[in-house]
Design an enzyme around this catalytic site. Structure first.
Site, PDB file in Angstrom:
ATOM      1  N   LYS A  37       0.843  -1.193   0.000  1.00 44.78           N
ATOM      2  CA  LYS A  37       0.000   0.000   0.000  1.00 44.78           C
ATOM      3  C   LYS A  37       0.883   1.251   0.000  1.00 44.78           C
ATOM      4  O   LYS A  37       2.094   1.184   0.259  1.00 44.78           O
ATOM      5  CB  LYS A  37      -0.931   0.002   1.204  1.00 44.78           C
ATOM      6  CG  LYS A  37      -0.232   0.126   2.547  1.00 44.78           C
ATOM      7  CD  LYS A  37      -1.225   0.176   3.687  1.00 44.78           C
ATOM      8  CE  LYS A  37      -0.504   0.311   5.031  1.00 44.78           C
ATOM      9  NZ  LYS A  37      -1.440   0.488   6.149  1.00 44.78           N
ATOM     10  N   TYR A 256      16.546  30.236   8.227  1.00 41.91           N
ATOM     11  CA  TYR A 256      15.372  30.995   8.631  1.00 41.91           C
ATOM     12  C   TYR A 256      15.197  30.960  10.148  1.00 41.91           C
ATOM     13  O   TYR A 256      15.267  29.898  10.765  1.00 41.91           O
ATOM     14  CB  TYR A 256      14.116  30.415   7.985  1.00 41.91           C
ATOM     15  CG  TYR A 256      13.987  30.688   6.508  1.00 41.91           C
ATOM     16  CD1 TYR A 256      13.882  31.988   6.022  1.00 41.91           C
ATOM     17  CD2 TYR A 256      13.949  29.644   5.601  1.00 41.91           C
ATOM     18  CE1 TYR A 256      13.750  32.236   4.664  1.00 41.91           C
ATOM     19  CE2 TYR A 256      13.816  29.873   4.243  1.00 41.91           C
ATOM     20  CZ  TYR A 256      13.724  31.180   3.775  1.00 41.91           C
ATOM     21  OH  TYR A 256      13.590  31.418   2.440  1.00 41.91           O
TER      22      TYR A 256
END
Length: 365
Positions: A37, A256
């Site tokens: 899956k 940042y």
């Protein structure tokens, strides 16, 4: 000449096969659905199926259309729909393509019985809710479901199934096995039980079928035990290269928000990998990275396309130096489980989050 960005994912199909064989060693009396899956946990559904085509007892996934595609490509092993059917079209495909399906609620049983082609005898995994409390029949609904199947689909091949919530933890599976036996009553037919954690730790909870997932792809289901300690091979490597080098002085900040501040003269490398590639943005300072075979650490905040790492102890590192973000690469070895733990997540999420923009190459041993 086209010069591409250096980031890539490498997939090792032979590692997937080796890990499936580890399932066989741990659960020698059980057959095993290879769980493919989520695009085989980000490794590529078809790559995983091809790797296991000659050995897997069956495959398990979610989308009916993917199961049909495997049938049309010549896959003849059992293919199990892990969440069952979602439409009349899915129900018809179960009969037409010989798919196996989970049935987990009365409404889904209605959908199946109302749309199966005539004279079909499907393989059905009737899912029991033994404490996970997501999907499954309960004491209030199970008897009626079994009776309806006996009356309306007597040729169906039935398996009882459950899913373990805490096979990787201290509580284990005994409490759910007790509930399973109580719900199953006098059932003597096949059962489908063990996930990766149960396969590795709870041999009394394997059943006739097991469903290995994360262990196929070389990661551990246990926080305290590494994949290497379990004898599993990493099947995915995320790797890149240094694209810039900066020298820092004490007090200089990185990235940042300036979430890392140098406390001494330092040398840092900028890596072509960011959260748009699937690397976790919330990975903190210190998350492990490997450069030129040496372990080092993430510095500062992960940005969209780049991140920074400490090169202070790797004086030979330069622009173009190989970097391993996770897996076993030219840059070194960094278990995905360690990166995930540092970032407060699990390897499942790392694998599934790799972005489509990252090129994929396949290792052929």
């Amino acid at each position: 000449m086209k010069i591409s960005r250096p980031i890539r994912v490498r997939i090792a199909p032979d590692a997937i096969l080796d890990n499936y064989r580890a399932v066989r060693r741990h659960a020698p009396k059980s057959r095993a659905f290879a769980v493919v899956k989520a695009d085989a946990y980000g490794h590529g559904q078809w790559r995983a199926v091809q790797a296991l085509r000659g050995e897997a007892d069956g495959f398990a996934l979610l989308e009916c259309e993917n199961a049909v595609a495997l049938r049309e490509a010549g896959i003849d092993q059992p293919i199990l729909l892990l969440e069952g059917i979602f439409s009349a079209r899915d129900a018809r495909a179960v009969g037409e393509y010989g798919l196996s399906t989970v049935i987990h609620c009365p409404e889904q049983l209605d959908l199946l019985l109302g749309n199966l082609p005539p004279d079909t005898a499907p393989d059905i995994c009737l899912k029991l809710n033994t404490g996970m409390n997501r999907l499954g029949f309960t004491v209030a609904t199970l008897a009626r479901a079994r009776q309806r199947l006996a009356d309306e689909l007597p040729r169906a091949r039935l398996t009882l199934m459950t899913h373990f919530a805490e096979a990787d933890g201290e509580r284990g599976v005994a409490w759910q096995m007790e509930r399973f036996r109580a719900l199953a009553g006098d059932w003597t037919g096949p059962v489908c039980l063990g996930n990766s954690a149960a396969i590795l730790r709870h041999p009394d909870a394997h059943g006739d079928w097991v469903r290995p997932g994360i262990m196929l792809y070389g990661a551990s289901p246990f926080a305290e035990t590494s994949a290497a300690e379990l004898g599993l091979r990493p099947a995915m490597t995320l790797e890149s290269a240094i694209i810039a080098v900066q020298d820092l002085q004490p007090g200089d900040r990185v990235g940042y928000g300036g979430t890392f501040t140098a406390d001494r003269p330092m040398r840092i490398g900028v890596v072509a990998c960011g959260y748009a590639d699937g690397y976790p943005r919330h990975a903190p300072n210190g998350t492990p990275i490997a450069v030129m075979g040496e372990r080092t650490r993430l510095l500062g905040r992960v940005s969209m396309d780049m991140l920074a790492c400490d090169l202070t102890g790797i004086p030979d590192a330069h622009i173009g130096a190989p970097v391993t973000l996770w897996g076993h690469g030219i840059g070194g070895e960094v278990p995905a489980d360690e990166v995930a733990a540092a970032a407060g997540t699990i390897a499942y999420e790392l694998f599934c989050a790799v972005a489509p923009r990252v090129p994929v190459t396949v290792d052929h041993d």
